[in-house]
Scaffold this motif. Structure first.
Motif, short mmCIF file in Angstrom:
data_model
loop_
_atom_site.label_atom_id
_atom_site.label_comp_id
_atom_site.label_asym_id
_atom_site.label_seq_id
_atom_site.Cartn_x
_atom_site.Cartn_y
_atom_site.Cartn_z
N SER A 168 6.47 -4.85 9.89
CA SER A 168 5.28 -4.27 10.49
C SER A 168 5.27 -2.77 10.18
O SER A 168 6.32 -2.12 10.13
CB SER A 168 5.30 -4.47 12.01
N LEU A 169 4.09 -2.22 10.00
CA LEU A 169 3.99 -0.83 9.54
C LEU A 169 4.70 0.13 10.48
O LEU A 169 5.37 1.07 10.03
CB LEU A 169 2.52 -0.44 9.41
N GLY A 170 4.59 -0.08 11.78
CA GLY A 170 5.18 0.85 12.73
C GLY A 170 6.69 0.82 12.77
O GLY A 170 7.32 1.73 13.32
N ASP A 171 7.30 -0.22 12.20
CA ASP A 171 8.75 -0.36 12.27
C ASP A 171 9.40 -0.32 10.88
O ASP A 171 10.55 -0.71 10.73
CB ASP A 171 9.12 -1.68 12.96
N SER A 172 8.68 0.16 9.88
CA SER A 172 9.19 0.12 8.52
C SER A 172 10.43 1.00 8.33
O SER A 172 11.38 0.61 7.64
CB SER A 172 8.11 0.52 7.52
N ASP A 173 10.46 2.17 8.95
CA ASP A 173 11.63 3.05 8.79
C ASP A 173 12.87 2.42 9.40
O ASP A 173 13.96 2.47 8.81
CB ASP A 173 11.36 4.41 9.43
N GLU A 174 12.72 1.84 10.57
CA GLU A 174 13.87 1.21 11.23
C GLU A 174 14.32 -0.02 10.46
O GLU A 174 15.51 -0.25 10.27
CB GLU A 174 13.50 0.84 12.67
N ALA A 175 13.36 -0.83 10.00
CA ALA A 175 13.71 -2.04 9.25
C ALA A 175 14.40 -1.70 7.93
O ALA A 175 15.26 -2.46 7.46
CB ALA A 175 12.44 -2.86 8.97
N LEU A 176 14.07 -0.56 7.36
CA LEU A 176 14.66 -0.15 6.09
C LEU A 176 16.19 -0.09 6.16
O LEU A 176 16.87 -0.34 5.16
CB LEU A 176 14.10 1.21 5.67
N GLU A 177 16.71 0.21 7.34
CA GLU A 177 18.17 0.33 7.49
C GLU A 177 18.88 -1.01 7.30
O GLU A 177 20.10 -1.04 7.12
CB GLU A 177 18.51 0.93 8.85
N LEU A 178 18.14 -2.12 7.32
CA LEU A 178 18.73 -3.43 7.05
C LEU A 178 19.12 -3.58 5.58
O LEU A 178 20.01 -4.37 5.23
CB LEU A 178 17.76 -4.55 7.43
N ILE A 179 18.43 -2.86 4.70
CA ILE A 179 18.64 -3.05 3.27
C ILE A 179 19.12 -1.79 2.55
O ILE A 179 19.80 -1.88 1.53
CB ILE A 179 17.37 -3.57 2.58
N ARG A 180 18.80 -0.62 3.07
CA ARG A 180 19.09 0.63 2.35
C ARG A 180 20.57 0.80 2.01
O ARG A 180 20.90 1.21 0.88
CB ARG A 180 18.59 1.83 3.16
N PRO A 181 21.49 0.49 2.90
CA PRO A 181 22.89 0.74 2.54
C PRO A 181 23.46 -0.23 1.51
O PRO A 181 24.48 0.07 0.90
CB PRO A 181 23.62 0.58 3.89
N ARG A 182 22.82 -1.41 1.32
CA ARG A 182 23.52 -2.45 0.56
C ARG A 182 22.67 -3.19 -0.47
O ARG A 182 23.18 -3.60 -1.51
CB ARG A 182 24.10 -3.47 1.54
N TYR A 183 21.35 -3.37 -0.24
CA TYR A 183 20.56 -4.28 -1.05
C TYR A 183 19.38 -3.57 -1.74
O TYR A 183 18.22 -3.75 -1.35
CB TYR A 183 20.01 -5.42 -0.19
#
Length: 300
Positions: A168-183
């Motif tokens: 969801s657009l409002g949670d994109s920054d927070e959701a990014l942390e699921l993939i940014r460190p590894r995928y």
């Protein structure tokens, strides 16, 4: 191949981001010109994904109703010839209450463009989301064939197929942390159609559909062959001066812990850099630093 299960819940416990398989096609044409092609693609999609089933549709009034034969006939008529007060848009689901399920979102342009500045980049979009299990159960060859058959029906300017994290657009920054460190191979996608694409290309993916004008600016198929020489990159010519670029045999997440560096993605990103879409809020303003850095993960 098993793919990572990615889930983000907001502060209220609601699921607002999840992993999925997405097929998205961007068409700078009004609905009245492309509606028959979109209807054919949707009918093909519904048939080929069985036993997965689109069971509900948006009535256009903020309500969902069962998608039976009569409802589908109304949808076809509305898409092919919308009434004067009807939008050429349609949403379908397996379950409208389930964020992580099967979802179709079609947004068609009106012949008369909307006058507001933030709508100047609007295009028609067909967004098709399948659960990750579909990719794992059917395999990449089936998904590749299905996506190619859908693309053959559509007059796309660009499009892609990939394993993604839908947010969801409002949670994109927070959701990014699921993939940014590894995928780094996992695309961060909107949870629905993004109309504001103009003729930009929406990132680098497993399957990359290129049409005009970007393909022409890259020198056509000949230009692609000159620049994309790494083993594993497949170039397939399509009708109407369009090309499919496939990176490898299947979507790759680029697991850093497994030492995956995604050289094919990096090569294509360097070639497409001037034409790549940049994430931005719908009503203007800058994207966050984290999102801007993520967009450049194959370039820096």
């Amino acid at each position: 191949m098993r793919y990572p299960r990615l889930r983000y819940h907001d502060k209220y416990g609601r699921l607002t981001a999840c992993d999925a398989l997405v097929m998205s096609f961007y068409m700078r044409h009004p609905n009245e010109r492309i509606a028959p092609a979109v209807v054919r693609a949707l009918e093909l999609f519904r048939e080929r994904i069985r036993p997965y089933e689109l069971a509900w549709n948006d009535t256009g009034e903020g309500q969902a109703e069962p998608l039976d034969d009569s409802a589908w006939e109304r949808i076809r008529k509305r898409m092919l010839k919308p009434g004067p007060d009807e939008l050429a848009s349609q949403m379908l689901w397996d379950d409208p209450r389930r964020f992580a399920g099967l979802h179709v979102d079609y947004r068609g342009l009106d012949v008369v463009p909307l006058p507001w500045p933030y709508r100047q980049d609007d295009v028609s979009v067909l967004y098709l989301r399948l659960p990750t299990e579909y990719l794992e159960e059917r395999g990449s060859e089936h998904v590749h064939a299905l996506a190619l058959d859908l693309a053959k029906e559509l007059p796309f300017n660009s499009g892609y197929v990939d394993f993604v994290l839908c947010a969801s657009l409002g949670d994109s920054d927070e959701a990014l942390e699921l993939i940014r460190p590894r995928y780094p191979g996992v695309h961060l996608a909107w949870n629905g159609a993004n109309m504001h694409m103009n003729t930009w290309v929406d990132g680098v993916h497993w399957m990359n559909f290129l049409g005009q004008p970007v393909l022409g600016k890259l020198g056509g198929l000949t230009g692609l062959r000159e620049h994309l020489t790494l083993p594993g990159i497949s170039l397939q010519e399509m009708s109407d001066d369009r090309v499919l670029i496939t990176l490898g045999e299947r979507p790759e997440v680029g697991d850093i812990e497994a030492g995956q560096s995604l050289p094919m993605h990096r090569a294509l990103a360097r070639l497409l850099e001037p034409h790549l879409y940049h994430w931005k809020p719908i009503f203007g303003g800058p994207a966050s630093k984290g999102l801007l850095q993520w967009e450049r993960r194959f370039l820096d």
